[in-house]
Write a protein that holds these residues in place. Structure first.
Motif, PDB file in Angstrom:
ATOM      1  N   VAL A 230       0.865  -1.180   0.000  1.00 20.93           N
ATOM      2  CA  VAL A 230       0.000   0.000   0.000  1.00 20.93           C
ATOM      3  C   VAL A 230       0.899   1.228   0.000  1.00 20.93           C
ATOM      4  N   GLU A 231       0.752   2.063  -1.017  1.00 24.41           N
ATOM      5  CA  GLU A 231       1.506   3.311  -1.095  1.00 24.41           C
ATOM      6  C   GLU A 231       0.741   4.379  -0.317  1.00 24.41           C
ATOM      7  N   ILE A 232       1.295   4.810   0.802  1.00 19.33           N
ATOM      8  CA  ILE A 232       0.607   5.714   1.716  1.00 19.33           C
ATOM      9  C   ILE A 232       0.673   7.154   1.205  1.00 19.33           C
ATOM     10  N   THR A 233      -0.492   7.810   1.186  1.00 15.35           N
ATOM     11  CA  THR A 233      -0.543   9.223   0.797  1.00 15.35           C
ATOM     12  C   THR A 233      -0.878  10.137   1.971  1.00 15.35           C
ATOM     13  N   ALA A 234      -1.485   9.587   3.026  1.00 16.01           N
ATOM     14  CA  ALA A 234      -1.813  10.385   4.209  1.00 16.01           C
ATOM     15  C   ALA A 234      -2.057   9.444   5.384  1.00 16.01           C
ATOM     16  N   THR A 235      -1.761   9.949   6.587  1.00 13.58           N
ATOM     17  CA  THR A 235      -1.950   9.159   7.816  1.00 13.58           C
ATOM     18  C   THR A 235      -2.767   9.969   8.812  1.00 13.58           C
ATOM     19  N   ALA A 236      -3.802   9.336   9.370  1.00 13.04           N
ATOM     20  CA  ALA A 236      -4.662  10.016  10.342  1.00 13.04           C
ATOM     21  C   ALA A 236      -4.412   9.550  11.770  1.00 13.04           C
ATOM     22  N   LYS A 237      -3.823   8.370  11.931  1.00 15.46           N
ATOM     23  CA  LYS A 237      -3.563   7.834  13.273  1.00 15.46           C
ATOM     24  C   LYS A 237      -2.357   6.929  13.220  1.00 15.46           C
ATOM     25  N   GLY A 238      -1.541   6.979  14.270  1.00 15.32           N
ATOM     26  CA  GLY A 238      -0.380   6.117  14.352  1.00 15.32           C
ATOM     27  C   GLY A 238       0.763   6.589  13.475  1.00 15.32           C
ATOM     28  N   GLU A 239       1.812   5.783  13.434  1.00 14.26           N
ATOM     29  CA  GLU A 239       2.989   6.104  12.633  1.00 14.26           C
ATOM     30  C   GLU A 239       3.382   4.900  11.787  1.00 14.26           C
ATOM     31  N   VAL A 240       3.761   5.164  10.555  1.00  8.86           N
ATOM     32  CA  VAL A 240       4.278   4.115   9.681  1.00  8.86           C
ATOM     33  C   VAL A 240       5.681   4.518   9.243  1.00  8.86           C
ATOM     34  N   SER A 241       6.499   3.519   9.012  1.00 11.89           N
ATOM     35  CA  SER A 241       7.875   3.778   8.594  1.00 11.89           C
ATOM     36  C   SER A 241       7.915   3.923   7.073  1.00 11.89           C
ATOM     37  N   GLY A 242       8.228   5.114   6.616  1.00 12.95           N
ATOM     38  CA  GLY A 242       8.258   5.348   5.179  1.00 12.95           C
ATOM     39  C   GLY A 242       6.875   5.585   4.623  1.00 12.95           C
ATOM     40  N   ASP A 243       6.754   5.440   3.308  1.00 14.19           N
ATOM     41  CA  ASP A 243       5.466   5.697   2.642  1.00 14.19           C
ATOM     42  C   ASP A 243       4.875   4.433   2.038  1.00 14.19           C
ATOM     43  N   ARG A 244       5.301   3.276   2.558  1.00 13.44           N
ATOM     44  CA  ARG A 244       4.783   2.019   2.023  1.00 13.44           C
ATOM     45  C   ARG A 244       4.691   0.981   3.137  1.00 13.44           C
ATOM     46  N   ILE A 245       3.578   0.264   3.168  1.00 19.65           N
ATOM     47  CA  ILE A 245       3.391  -0.845   4.105  1.00 19.65           C
ATOM     48  C   ILE A 245       2.919  -2.066   3.330  1.00 19.65           C
TER      49      ILE A 245
ATOM     50  N   LYS B  90     -10.524  14.864   7.709  1.00 23.30           N
ATOM     51  CA  LYS B  90      -9.694  16.053   7.500  1.00 23.30           C
ATOM     52  C   LYS B  90      -8.221  15.690   7.402  1.00 23.30           C
ATOM     53  N   ALA B  91      -7.758  14.805   8.295  1.00 26.63           N
ATOM     54  CA  ALA B  91      -6.358  14.409   8.289  1.00 26.63           C
ATOM     55  C   ALA B  91      -5.969  13.683   6.999  1.00 26.63           C
ATOM     56  N   LEU B  92      -6.917  12.995   6.410  1.00 29.56           N
ATOM     57  CA  LEU B  92      -6.653  12.232   5.186  1.00 29.56           C
ATOM     58  C   LEU B  92      -6.978  13.020   3.920  1.00 29.56           C
ATOM     59  N   GLY B  93      -7.430  14.251   4.077  1.00 26.18           N
ATOM     60  CA  GLY B  93      -7.750  15.075   2.908  1.00 26.18           C
ATOM     61  C   GLY B  93      -8.987  14.626   2.168  1.00 26.18           C
ATOM     62  N   LEU B  94      -9.967  14.103   2.911  1.00 28.41           N
ATOM     63  CA  LEU B  94     -11.195  13.593   2.313  1.00 28.41           C
ATOM     64  C   LEU B  94     -12.346  14.581   2.492  1.00 28.41           C
ATOM     65  N   GLY B  95     -13.298  14.509   1.577  1.00 29.55           N
ATOM     66  CA  GLY B  95     -14.488  15.324   1.688  1.00 29.55           C
ATOM     67  C   GLY B  95     -15.449  14.773   2.724  1.00 29.55           C
ATOM     68  N   GLY B  96     -16.408  15.576   3.142  1.00 26.87           N
ATOM     69  CA  GLY B  96     -17.368  15.169   4.142  1.00 26.87           C
ATOM     70  C   GLY B  96     -18.442  14.250   3.605  1.00 26.87           C
TER      71      GLY B  96
END
Length: 209
Positions: free
Chosen positions: A118-133, A203-209
């Motif tokens: 999964v190529e990460i574009t935004a994180t709303a909770k927790g921490e991931v190492s780098g931009d891929r999990i 909001k943290a993920l840049g998503l609409g309501g």
């Protein structure tokens, strides 16, 4: 013949916590390698209390696909957005890549697992190492209830960490651990999920309501 084997390998209940009765979290039938029953605790924390998979083998007592058996597990079904989001170690937005099916080895009785980047574009909770999990999930259409994830599409994932393999994650729930992100930038829950993501997470993920 019925064989019983626990799915839980990495349960970490909150030390000393006492569950508070409440109707918000219930058990639903669904497959999964590390599916769990979760009880709401004071302060909005969820603790793993049980998780057992049952294999019903038919036709001469064989196991796995050759014997006609299959894995069925109880997993949590969350009654509120707060409890669903609290159950996740990380909440991320990302694009799912092509997956590979991992051999189950001695655990042939379990439903097949697909492991995909999964190529990460935004994180709303927790921490991931780098931009891929790496996301591990029950291969679609191999059990009664699976997440219909498609490579190349964008999702919001609510995940728990694999305690043994760094960078590997699992859905908190086959039914509620993922949201599809549409072209309008909104997150849509799966067909068996009635919960919307919180305004803070959107909001943290840049998503609409």
């Amino acid at each position: 013949m019925i064989r019983v084997k626990s799915l839980i390998k990495h349960a970490n209940p909150v030390p000393g916590a006492e569950p508070v009765p409440g109707p918000a979290v219930s058990a639903r039938r669904g497959p999964g390698r590390r599916t769990v029953l979760v009880t709401a605790l004071a302060g909005g924390t969820a603790a793993v209390v049980a998780g057992v998979a049952f294999l019903v083998a038919g036709g001469g007592g064989g196991e796995g696909p050759g014997g006609g058996g299959g894995a069925i597990a109880d997993q949590a079904y969350y009654g509120s957005t707060g409890q669903l989001e609290a159950a996740a170690d990380v909440i991320v937005r990302g694009r799912l890549g092509p997956g590979r099916e991992e051999s189950q080895g001695a655990d042939r009785w379990q439903a097949p697992e697909t492991v995909a980047p999964v190529e990460i574009t935004a994180t709303a909770k927790g921490e991931v190492s780098g931009d891929r999990i790496e996301l591990s999930y029950v291969t679609p259409d191999t059990a009664a209830e699976t997440a219909p994830l498609t490579a190349g599409k964008e999702y919001v994932f609510l995940l728990t960490e694999d305690g043994e393999r760094a960078g590997r994650y699992y859905l908190v729930s086959t039914m509620q651990g993922w949201y599809g992100v549409g072209g309008d930038g909104r997150a849509a829950p799966g067909p068996e999920n009635t919960l919307s993501l919180s305004a803070e997470v959107r909001k943290a993920l840049g998503l609409g309501g």
